[in-house]
Design a protein around this motif. Structure first.
Motif, PDB file in Angstrom:
ATOM      1  N   UNK A  39      76.694  58.639  38.337  1.00  0.00           N
ATOM      2  CA  UNK A  39      77.468  59.370  39.620  1.00  0.00           C
ATOM      3  C   UNK A  39      77.046  60.618  39.923  1.00  0.00           C
ATOM      4  N   UNK A  40      76.419  61.467  39.217  1.00  0.00           N
ATOM      5  CA  UNK A  40      76.025  62.821  39.605  1.00  0.00           C
ATOM      6  C   UNK A  40      74.470  63.140  40.650  1.00  0.00           C
ATOM      7  N   UNK A  41      74.310  62.747  42.093  1.00  0.00           N
ATOM      8  CA  UNK A  41      73.602  63.056  41.905  1.00  0.00           C
ATOM      9  C   UNK A  41      73.993  64.306  42.591  1.00  0.00           C
ATOM     10  N   UNK A  46      81.871  68.785  41.411  1.00  0.00           N
ATOM     11  CA  UNK A  46      82.002  68.181  39.406  1.00  0.00           C
ATOM     12  C   UNK A  46      82.703  69.478  39.067  1.00  0.00           C
ATOM     13  N   UNK A  47      83.582  69.003  38.102  1.00  0.00           N
ATOM     14  CA  UNK A  47      84.051  70.117  37.742  1.00  0.00           C
ATOM     15  C   UNK A  47      83.755  70.374  35.838  1.00  0.00           C
ATOM     16  N   UNK A  48      83.002  71.447  35.507  1.00  0.00           N
ATOM     17  CA  UNK A  48      82.552  71.825  34.351  1.00  0.00           C
ATOM     18  C   UNK A  48      83.411  72.562  33.341  1.00  0.00           C
ATOM     19  N   UNK A  49      83.227  72.815  32.131  1.00  0.00           N
ATOM     20  CA  UNK A  49      84.086  74.016  31.682  1.00  0.00           C
ATOM     21  C   UNK A  49      82.813  75.444  32.077  1.00  0.00           C
ATOM     22  N   UNK A  87      84.505  66.223  35.013  1.00  0.00           N
ATOM     23  CA  UNK A  87      85.025  64.889  35.554  1.00  0.00           C
ATOM     24  C   UNK A  87      84.289  65.081  37.458  1.00  0.00           C
ATOM     25  N   UNK A  88      84.287  64.457  37.815  1.00  0.00           N
ATOM     26  CA  UNK A  88      83.856  64.271  38.711  1.00  0.00           C
ATOM     27  C   UNK A  88      84.763  64.122  40.119  1.00  0.00           C
ATOM     28  N   UNK A  89      84.590  65.187  41.103  1.00  0.00           N
ATOM     29  CA  UNK A  89      86.227  65.428  42.097  1.00  0.00           C
ATOM     30  C   UNK A  89      85.861  64.716  43.195  1.00  0.00           C
ATOM     31  N   UNK A  90      86.649  64.043  43.266  1.00  0.00           N
ATOM     32  CA  UNK A  90      86.870  63.147  44.451  1.00  0.00           C
ATOM     33  C   UNK A  90      86.790  64.263  45.996  1.00  0.00           C
ATOM     34  N   UNK A  91      85.365  64.110  46.452  1.00  0.00           N
ATOM     35  CA  UNK A  91      85.543  64.807  47.588  1.00  0.00           C
ATOM     36  C   UNK A  91      84.036  64.437  47.830  1.00  0.00           C
TER      37      UNK A  91
END
Ligand SMILES: [Zn+2]
Ligand SMILES: [Zn+2]
Length: 745
Positions: A39-41, A46-49, A87-91
């Protein structure tokens, strides 16, 4: 298990590149956790450290760019050091076209791509939070025993006229507070109701009110409609004097675009001042377009962003940042007043929205139309060399004649000492007012006086943080720096020599001209229009309305009065200081003065009464003044071109400025000198400087400039990249790059 993994080679971790809205030179690699791997096309948010914190970024795929613009490859990060996407951000994902555009802007301006992303991502994240809008409707039957008050009656009456309405709108129309509406809802008299699309997103109707076009206008409109239908990249200059109907004609291209089901973007140089433009649009299409600029509120921003993204906003009119909206199917871009320098963003990412609009159109396979009465030399050159098409509107629309322009030689008949309006100008304005017509005095300088001087010791009042005089604002009783906004009260005594009442205002600003005009024409109703006196868009719209209603006799204004207004009763324009823009070392000083003064002059005589323009000048023989009088801009621009060509000045060559600045003067000078010593040397490449910037001190930073000039065929980007890689920039020193600079301060 642990032992197995030690013995067997680990499969390489799946990587994704993530672009963060931060000044890094490239996207950073992260590991895709197995749960998210599919789910990372590209485009996913995304949220990343990052270090000890979390950042929101976009999964990135690099745009194939021309070799000159391609940045160096990022350093490889070992698998073991990879951190995982959190996480994958809901946007909604960022559309590919926008990602390509961001890469282009970054590569061209040499801004870190993350900083360009930041301009697009901020509204993108806002866009995720908009839900459907709800408002209020009256209940079908009112609850029994409902206590009625005048306020409650007024709410129900408002809903009889239109329903449903948002809470804010209902309160406004009924003239009541929110508590009244809440009370009615609690009593069961109002029911929540979903609101339809708000007006700016209602579909414009291309057949609502088509204009009647004359010969040349019809030819131009037909050509633009055909280009829009083709749906492939083209660039066209639409040239016509003020009042020739350029807007009506490019709106025909917009109509074609809407009819084809695609979206159109119109860039205006001063979006906050566009009330009259909106009216024209509404007359043509029956609805107002969506708008995008820094002054729309958070909620409007969210709604607009969503509507552009899902295609329900058919037309967006906006400032330069509208280029970064996530259009779903962009079919046309228009840049109105393409010559305006406000299209150049000077802070942060320095890009020219006019030029980037051309890039955006090319990426979208869409036509771009550049409209102007006084096109820039860059655009004229693109026409000359066949890169852009050209459509010309020869005359004013509706039979109105161009105003006559006359020079007042200030050496021959100057005003009395301490005054700025010459007898000839006063005469002309006096007779205009006597005929019951309106007049305007134009001076592009805010405040009362640009310089305050001590008569006793000669001390000039200067900004402590900038190489700049303090401008007196007499009404507000302050001296103010127009570069950094530093302000201080007007002192009673000279801070240098202590003399009392020795400080004298030198030269005029608009306040001083107003004072003189009010003394000279005591019966005239005077309105001052400057960015710091009229306030926001609503106040400006009100001022314009008062002018149209003839509540005003004499307008005194700075450049905001020049912008596309239609004042039907205005017949005389006096330019207080026509020479003002010609000083300094600006490459385009002449071109800009012509553009501005022609635009000011265009305010005169737009209806039946003929207009006249008077230019007060101490240099009436200057080619700029001659061109303004004759109206022959083509000859002037050809002469400009002839002067720029041999030295390879734009548009015959390319420029990039390096601005070295630091709070520490030695550090700034040292870095500037080292940059100078490392300057590239090759045929067709030249470096001017380092030299102290004309604004040698700005907001407390000491500044030096270098200017790279190349032949047109040589791109500046790879040269700048290699050059900067050779020089270590000292701590506390900043080097700002400005590709295609517009300002040379
Ligand atoms: Zn003094
Ligand atoms: Zn200052």
């Amino acid at each position: 298990m642990a032992q197995t993994s030690l013995l067997e080679p680990q499969p390489p971790r799946k990587r994704v590149a993530v672009l963060l809205p931060l000044p890094f030179p490239c996207p950073l690699d992260y590991a895709a956790p197995p749960a998210l791997a599919d789910s990372l096309p590209p485009g996913a948010i995304v949220s990343v450290p990052l270090g000890g914190r979390r950042e929101t970024g976009v999964v990135w795929d690099q745009t194939p760019l021309p070799p000159d613009l391609t940045p160096p490859p990022p350093p490889e990060i070992a698998d073991s050091r990879l951190r995982a996407v959190s996480t994958l951000v809901d946007a909604p994902p960022m559309p590919e076209m926008l990602r390509r555009f961001i890469d282009w802007v970054a590569a061209y301006t040499l801004a870190p791509p993350g900083m360009v992303l930041a301009m697009a991502l901020r509204p993108h994240l806002l866009g995720t939070q908009a839900g459907p809008r709800s408002g209020w409707a009256a209940a079908p039957t009112l609850p029994e025993g409902l206590r009625m008050t005048p306020a409650r009656r007024s709410v129900l009456a408002a809903l009889e006229e239109e329903s449903p309405l948002s809470g804010a709108e209902l309160a406004r129309r009924a003239g009541v507070g929110a508590a009244v509406i809440r009370g009615l809802a609690d009593a069961g008299a109002l029911l929540a109701a979903l609101l339809g699309p708000i007006a700016p997103f209602a579909a414009p109707n291309p057949d609502h009110n088509p204009p009647v076009l004359s010969g040349a206008q019809d030819v131009a409109a037909t050509a633009l409609r055909a280009l829009t239908r083709e749906h492939r990249f083209s660039a066209t200059l639409l040239e016509g004097v003020t009042g020739s109907g350029k807007t009506e004609i490019y709106l025909e291209a917009v109509a074609e675009c809407i009819a084809a089901g695609r979206q159109a973007l119109v860039l205006l140089p001063e979006i906050a001042l566009s009330a009259q433009w909106m009216e024209r649009f509404a007359r043509r299409f029956g609805v107002t377009p969506a708008t995008w600029h820094s002054e729309i509120g958070q909620r409007a921003r969210r709604l607009t962003w969503n509507a552009v993204g899902d295609g329900s906003a058919g037309v967006v009119v906006g400032a330069r940042s509208a280029l970064f909206l996530p259009f779903r199917d962009l079919g046309l871009i228009i840049v109105d007043e393409e010559h305006e320098t406000t299209f150049k963003q000077e802070e942060g990412v320095t890009y020219n929205a006019r030029d980037m609009a051309v890039v955006r159109a090319r990426l979208a396979n869409a036509p771009v139309i550049l409209a102007s009465a006084t096109p820039s030399l860059e655009t004229l050159n693109n026409v000359e060399t066949g890169r852009y098409g050209h459509l010309v509107l020869p005359s004013r629309h509706g039979g109105a004649a161009m105003p006559t322009t006359r020079l007042i030689d200030m050496r021959m008949a100057p005003p009395p000492r301490g005054r700025f309006l010459s007898p000839a100008l006063i005469d002309e304005i006096g007779s205009t007012l006597a005929r019951g017509e309106q007049a305007m005095l134009f001076l592009n300088r805010r405040g009362y006086a640009p310089l305050t001087l001590c008569r006793a010791c000669g001390q000039r009042m200067e900004c402590p943080h900038c190489t700049s005089w303090l401008v007196e604002h007499r009404k507000r009783k302050i001296l103010c720096c127009h570069h950094c906004d530093y302000r201080q009260p007007i002192p009673e005594t000279c801070p240098q020599c202590g003399a009392e009442h020795s400080l004298t205002a030198i030269g005029p600003g608009i306040e001083r001209i107003t004072e003189e005009a009010e003394e000279t024409f005591p019966n005239a109703r005077v309105l001052v229009m400057a960015s710091d006196t009229v306030g926001g868009p609503a106040a400006i719209a009100e001022a314009v309305e008062r002018i149209a209603q003839r509540d005003i006799d004499l307008i005194v204004g700075t450049q905001i009065v020049a912008k596309g207004w239609h004042f039907p009763h205005l017949t005389t324009v006096g330019v207080v200081d026509a020479d003002l823009g010609l000083g300094g070392a600006d490459l385009r000083a002449g071109e800009r003065t012509i553009q501005l003064l022609h635009q000011v002059a265009g305010r005169a005589g737009r209806a039946e009464a003929p207009g006249r323009v008077l230019l007060q000048s101490y240099a009436p023989e200057h080619p700029v003044m001659e061109a303004l009088v004759s109206g022959d801009f083509r000859t002037f621009m050809e002469e400009e071109a002839r002067q720029r060509q041999p030295g390879f000045w734009p548009p015959f060559g390319r420029l990039a400025a390096l601005i070295v600045s630091s709070e520490n003067p030695e550090a700034a000078l040292d870095t500037a000198r080292r940059l100078g010593r490392a300057a590239p040397e090759a045929p067709g490449i030249e470096v001017l400087g380092p030299a102290p910037a004309p604004l040698g001190l700005l907001r407390g930073r000491h500044r030096h400039r270098l200017l790279l000039r190349t032949r047109r065929a040589i791109a500046v980007q790879p040269i700048l990249r290699q050059w900067l890689a050779k020089v270590k920039i000292s701590a506390g020193v900043r080097v700002d790059l400005d590709v295609d600079p517009v300002s040379f301060l």
